[in-house]
Design an enzyme around this catalytic site. Structure first.
Site, PDB file in Angstrom:
ATOM      1  N   LYS A   1       0.832  -1.220   0.000  1.00 54.34           N
ATOM      2  CA  LYS A   1       0.000   0.000   0.000  1.00 54.34           C
ATOM      3  C   LYS A   1       0.862   1.265   0.000  1.00 54.34           C
ATOM      4  CE  LYS A   1      -2.248  -1.030   3.830  1.00 54.34           C
ATOM      5  NZ  LYS A   1      -1.663  -2.335   4.208  1.00 54.34           N
TER       6      LYS A   1
ATOM      7  N   ARG B   1      -9.776   0.954   8.803  1.00 53.65           N
ATOM      8  CA  ARG B   1      -9.365  -0.402   9.184  1.00 53.65           C
ATOM      9  C   ARG B   1     -10.467  -1.128   9.944  1.00 53.65           C
ATOM     10  NH1 ARG B   1      -3.518   0.705   9.018  1.00 53.65           N
ATOM     11  NH2 ARG B   1      -2.353  -1.216   9.254  1.00 53.65           N
TER      12      ARG B   1
ATOM     13  N   ARG C   1      11.998  -6.914   5.531  1.00 50.21           N
ATOM     14  CA  ARG C   1      12.038  -5.541   5.013  1.00 50.21           C
ATOM     15  C   ARG C   1      12.625  -4.556   6.024  1.00 50.21           C
ATOM     16  NH1 ARG C   1       5.836  -3.035   5.066  1.00 50.21           N
ATOM     17  NH2 ARG C   1       5.682  -2.838   7.318  1.00 50.21           N
TER      18      ARG C   1
ATOM     19  N   ARG D   1      10.969  -1.778  11.387  1.00 51.83           N
ATOM     20  CA  ARG D   1       9.820  -1.266  12.125  1.00 51.83           C
ATOM     21  C   ARG D   1       9.595  -2.072  13.397  1.00 51.83           C
ATOM     22  NH1 ARG D   1       4.643   0.053   8.338  1.00 51.83           N
ATOM     23  NH2 ARG D   1       3.589  -1.007  10.043  1.00 51.83           N
TER      24      ARG D   1
ATOM     25  N   ARG E   1      -0.719  -8.840  13.869  1.00 53.98           N
ATOM     26  CA  ARG E   1      -1.290  -7.869  12.913  1.00 53.98           C
ATOM     27  C   ARG E   1      -2.163  -8.579  11.884  1.00 53.98           C
ATOM     28  NH1 ARG E   1       4.011  -5.308  11.051  1.00 53.98           N
ATOM     29  NH2 ARG E   1       2.863  -4.054   9.552  1.00 53.98           N
TER      30      ARG E   1
HETATM   31  P1  AMP Z   1       0.538   0.722   8.916  1.00 52.15           P
HETATM   32  O1  AMP Z   1       1.745   1.559   8.714  1.00 52.15           O
HETATM   33  O2  AMP Z   1      -0.625   1.137   8.073  1.00 52.15           O
HETATM   34  O3  AMP Z   1       0.838  -0.764   8.809  1.00 52.15           O
HETATM   35  O4  AMP Z   1       0.060   0.979  10.420  1.00 52.15           O
HETATM   36  C1  AMP Z   1       0.907   0.648  11.516  1.00 52.15           C
HETATM   37  C2  AMP Z   1       0.087   0.557  12.787  1.00 52.15           C
HETATM   38  O5  AMP Z   1      -0.527   1.840  13.067  1.00 52.15           O
HETATM   39  C3  AMP Z   1      -1.090  -0.417  12.757  1.00 52.15           C
HETATM   40  O6  AMP Z   1      -0.693  -1.752  13.012  1.00 52.15           O
HETATM   41  C4  AMP Z   1      -1.958   0.149  13.870  1.00 52.15           C
HETATM   42  O7  AMP Z   1      -1.410  -0.138  15.139  1.00 52.15           O
HETATM   43  C5  AMP Z   1      -1.811   1.666  13.661  1.00 52.15           C
HETATM   44  N1  AMP Z   1      -2.829   2.176  12.721  1.00 52.15           N
HETATM   45  C6  AMP Z   1      -2.615   2.720  11.484  1.00 52.15           C
HETATM   46  N2  AMP Z   1      -3.764   3.073  10.906  1.00 52.15           N
HETATM   47  C7  AMP Z   1      -4.744   2.738  11.775  1.00 52.15           C
HETATM   48  C8  AMP Z   1      -6.156   2.824  11.735  1.00 52.15           C
HETATM   49  N3  AMP Z   1      -6.804   3.322  10.673  1.00 52.15           N
HETATM   50  N4  AMP Z   1      -6.844   2.382  12.826  1.00 52.15           N
HETATM   51  C9  AMP Z   1      -6.217   1.885  13.897  1.00 52.15           C
HETATM   52  N5  AMP Z   1      -4.887   1.755  13.999  1.00 52.15           N
HETATM   53  C10 AMP Z   1      -4.144   2.176  12.942  1.00 52.15           C
END
Ligand code: AMP
Length: 209
Positions: A13, A86, A125, A153, A164
């Site tokens: 994404k 989400r 990664r 990360r 996750r």
């Molecule tokens: P990402 O970079 O999109 O994989 O997001 C990393 C982490 O941020 C996720 O695993 C959640 O802990 C938090 N996060 C990001 N976007 C959301 C969302 N829309 N709702 C809830 N938690 C989020």
């Protein structure tokens, strides 16, 4: 044009958002990036969400919705939403937010990737602290694109990745069902070279203004 980019962690994404942002001149909103920047700055919000994120849990809906509400107002030319919504509660809230601004979702794009491939990608990664690009390597320490420092990360540990994916199946797959019959939903094969995925996404947007 307002695009939602969906897909499990590691589906690509972020990579595809960066390309779409340049191509269509849209604002890229990655809620994960917003939260990581808060953590890095040591803000009260960052302190509140740090452990939740490292463990692979979602940040509560109320908090996420108010964060997004503040950002989305500033996007005149349209947005790419990466990592939001989400949950179905977030999807409902987004619909209201856009309607209040006289806007609507143009397309919901799901990047589809088999789970074995996800685990492989996430466990190998690293990300660049400077430009955010992903390096699919655990041995390199410097970004090939800008020379910035590469890091792993906090939520890419095997335990957190497993969690996750569970959270994705439980909370985010229902969002796909929510959009599937909207007439705006498209599924793209993410198990292809980056450029081919990008071509397929652009093709799916041909009729969208
Ligand atoms: P990402 O970079 O999109 O994989 O997001 C990393 C982490 O941020 C996720 O695993 C959640 O802990 C938090 N996060 C990001 N976007 C959301 C969302 N829309 N709702 C809830 N938690 C989020």
């Amino acid at each position: 044009m307002n695009i939602i980019l969906m897909g499990c962690p590691g589906a690509g994404k972020g990579t595809q958002s960066a390309k779409l942002k340049d191509f269509f001149e849209l604002k890229h909103i990655s809620t994960g990036d917003v939260l990581r920047a808060e953590i890095a700055s040591g803000s009260a919000l960052g302190k509140e969400v740090k452990d939740l994120i490292a463990q692979g849990n979602l940040v509560p809906d109320g908090l996420m919705i108010s964060i997004l509400e503040n950002i989305i107002k500033t996007a005149d030319n349209g947005v790419i939403l990466d990592g939001f919504p989400r949950t179905t509660a977030q999807a409902e809230a987004l619909k209201g937010m856009l309607a209040a601004l006289g806007k609507e979702i143009s397309k919901v794009i799901m990047i589809d990737l088999p789970e074995e491939e996800v685990v492989k990608r996430l466990s190998s990664r690293r990300l660049c602290r400077e430009c955010g690009k992903i390096a699919q390597s655990v041995t390199e320490s410097v970004c090939g694109a800008c020379g910035g420092e590469l890091y792993t990360r906090a939520d890419d540990t095997p335990q957190s990745v497993k969690h996750r994916l569970e959270v994705y199946r439980r909370d985010t797959l229902p969002v796909i069902n929510y959009y599937e019959n909207s007439g705006k939903f498209v599924k793209i094969n993410g198990n292809q070279p980056v450029e081919k995925v990008f071509e397929d996404i652009k093709k799916s947007l041909e009729e969208v203004k």
